[in-house]
Design an enzyme around this catalytic site. Structure first.
Site: not given
Ligand code: PEP
Ligand code: MG
Length: 562
Positions: A187, A487
């Protein structure tokens, strides 16, 4: 003698120099008995003084912050000064509790009353807990919880940062992040990139940096230098300024390869507040709207109308025809939510998270999809919706049906679980599009928790096994004629972005700060180049070799200093 430099993983480029301020850890529960037995009058006085000091501090911070934050902080200050609370504190000190214990117990009683009083007040219990922790921290002489506020810009040092800790971070005051834990997809890393501040994670020894010590943070190389020499700091800052200047002169406009093949360049945002940065960086839309921002710090989901307003704000910021991909709530594991995530799971990353969590509480998903449906009907850009943590074709079909029922035309899946990638054709047959979340896909492919810094190497998105799964989804998208985006954080690595395009990604979504570099490098390579680079990466035995081979085969990256 200067302290030795620390080294971690650079996850958000840039250089910053400033004083350390550390994130306060959790405040311990004060012991029930004091030794020797406390003097009730003195304890009552100490408790009252601590509550007054907390109120004064919250008020002062509110005045500095202004806007909505001022109202929240003012309301918290009033909680600290509530006469009902003071009465409870006195009752507790009168029966022999220490000041800290009396405050702790008084808040517990107050909290119950608040939770029962009304829904509005129930939603404020998190604020109340914060006031309690601040008063108890003062009385116990331990650091204040949460993001520090030293009154000047600082380098935030923490063990790790959770979404709730950082929801109200102000980038005008946070110069850089340094965390002891966390990997490239943690995060902290995502937050730093979205704020555009330099960050180093997995930095052993960071917690030992004392508050106030000047540090140089290089978010590219991963170096953290305590008490840097003036010349070294000036040189690092100059290098960073040169990098920024080179990017400022780079192409703008839609993403495309040198031979004109379109690759949509989109932004990852955590709410309307980040949209201006995305627009300024030339994002063609949003590839991942992380909707958790609406749900954090709540004891129940936000109302449909509140959600609709937030989604509309994002949709209306982009032109007609642009797409905004709204991810439904991804609660659980690294994004725990009080009212949705079961607290007793032995292994939350493998538990009730993402789509699984909302299938257990379908009313939460229905409310969210209703808000998206309403926003889509009235908003300017196109609203697409996607579910996190989809593992099977049946889940994809269920989600699509729920979305259609609420009038959302485009319903897709995030591919984050290897099972969904391995059976990508079957899953995509039940969805309108796919978006690959490489952060979680790496975590699950390598059985390596993304929150554990010691496993960061497994989170390297250059791992050929991960790329093989991406290739599989890309092929499925091509054969079914459906869009496949990426993403995860991988999309914001300019060299890797070429590989992802070569593997069939039709869009790349990233932190706004990464868009310029990706756009620039893509414009220097044809789609045939991208396919060649993808084949080289796939054929490599490991991540380091894949990265090296692609770099050697794409000299423009080195020329541009990327
Ligand atoms: C991922 O897991 O690559 C993603 C884009 O979602 P998050 O990082 O919010 O879990
Ligand atoms: Mg994910």
């Amino acid at each position: 003698m200067p302290e030795p430099a620390l080294r971690g993983v650079g996850v958000s480029p840039g250089v910053a120099v400033g004083p350390v301020a550390s994130m306060g850890a959790g405040v311990p529960e004060p012991p029930a008995d004091g030794h020797p037995p406390p003097n009730p009058a003195a304890e009552a006085e100490a408790a009252a003084a601590a509550l007054e000091a907390v109120a004064a501090d919250l008020e002062a911070r509110g005045e500095r912050a202004g806007g909505d934050a001022a109202d929240v902080l003012q309301a918290q200050a009033m909680m600290a000064l509530d006469p009902g609370l003071a009465e409870k504190v006195e009752q507790a000190t009168a029966v022999g509790r220490t000041a800290a214990r009396a405050v702790f117990e008084a808040f517990a009683g107050y909290r119950e009353e608040l939770a029962e009083a009304s829904q509005y007040l129930a939603a404020r219990v998190a604020d109340l807990d914060d006031v309690r922790d601040r008063a108890v921290a003062r009385l116990l002489g331990v650091p204040m919880p949460g993001v520090p506020d030293p009154g000047h810009p600082f380098v935030l040092v923490a063990r790790d940062l959770a979404p709730a800790d950082t929801a109200a971070l102000d980038r005008r005051t946070v110069l850089a992040f340094v965390t002891e834990e966390g990997g490239p997809t943690s995060h902290t890393a995502i937050l730093a990139r979205s704020l555009g501040v330099p960050a180093v994670v997995g930095c052993a020894g960071a917690s030992g940096l004392a508050d106030g010590v000047q540090v140089l943070v290089d978010g590219g190389s991963g170096e953290v230098v305590p008490d840097p020499a003036e010349a070294a700091a000036a040189a690092a800052t100059r290098r960073d300024a040169a990098r920024r200047a080179a990017l400022a002169g780079s192409p703008s406009g839609p993403g495309a390869t040198a031979d004109g093949q379109r690759v949509l360049l989109l932004a990852n945002v955590r709410g309307p507040a980040e949209v201006p940065d995305a627009l300024a960086a030339g994002a063609e839309g949003v590839g991942l709207l992380r909707t958790e921002f609406l749900f954090l710090d709540r004891t129940e989901p936000p109302a449909v109308a509140e959600q609709e307003r937030a989604y509309r704000q994002v949709l209306d910021a982009f032109p007609a025809g642009a797409k905004v991909v709204i991810r439904t709530l991804d609660a659980g594991a690294d994004k725990p939510l009080a009212f949705l995530s079961p607290g007793d799971e032995p292994n939350p990353a493998l538990g009730q998270r993402g789509l699984r969590a909302v299938r257990r509480s379908p009313e939460v998903l229905a409310g969210q999809l209703e808000a998206v449906g309403r926003a889509a009907a009235a908003g300017r850009a196109e609203a697409w919706v996607m579910a996190p943590m989809v593992a099977t074709a049946a889940e994809a079909a269920w989600f699509r049906d729920q979305a259609r029922h609420q009038g959302v035309a485009m319903a897709g899946v995030m591919v984050e679980v290897p099972a969904a990638a391995l059976l990508a054709e079957a899953v995509l047959a039940e969805a309108d599009f796919a978006s690959i979340g490489t952060n979680d896909l790496a975590q699950y492919t390598y059985a390596a928790d993304r929150q554990v810094s010691g496993l960061a190497a497994f989170q390297d998105p250059w791992q050929p096994a991960l790329l093989a799964l991406v290739a599989r989804v890309g092929e499925a998208g091509r054969s079914l004629g459906k869009p496949v985006g990426v993403c995860g954080e991988a999309a914001g690595d300019p060299l890797l972005a070429l590989v992802l395009a070569g593997l069939g990604a039709t869009s790349l979504s990233m932190a706004p700060a990464a868009l310029a570099e990706v756009r620039l490098l893509l414009a220097r390579h044809t789609m045939e180049d991208c396919r060649r680079l993808a084949a080289a990466a796939l054929a490599a035995p490991d991540a380091a070799t894949a990265r090296r081979r692609v770099r050697e085969a794409a000299p423009a990256a080195t020329e541009l200093g990327l």
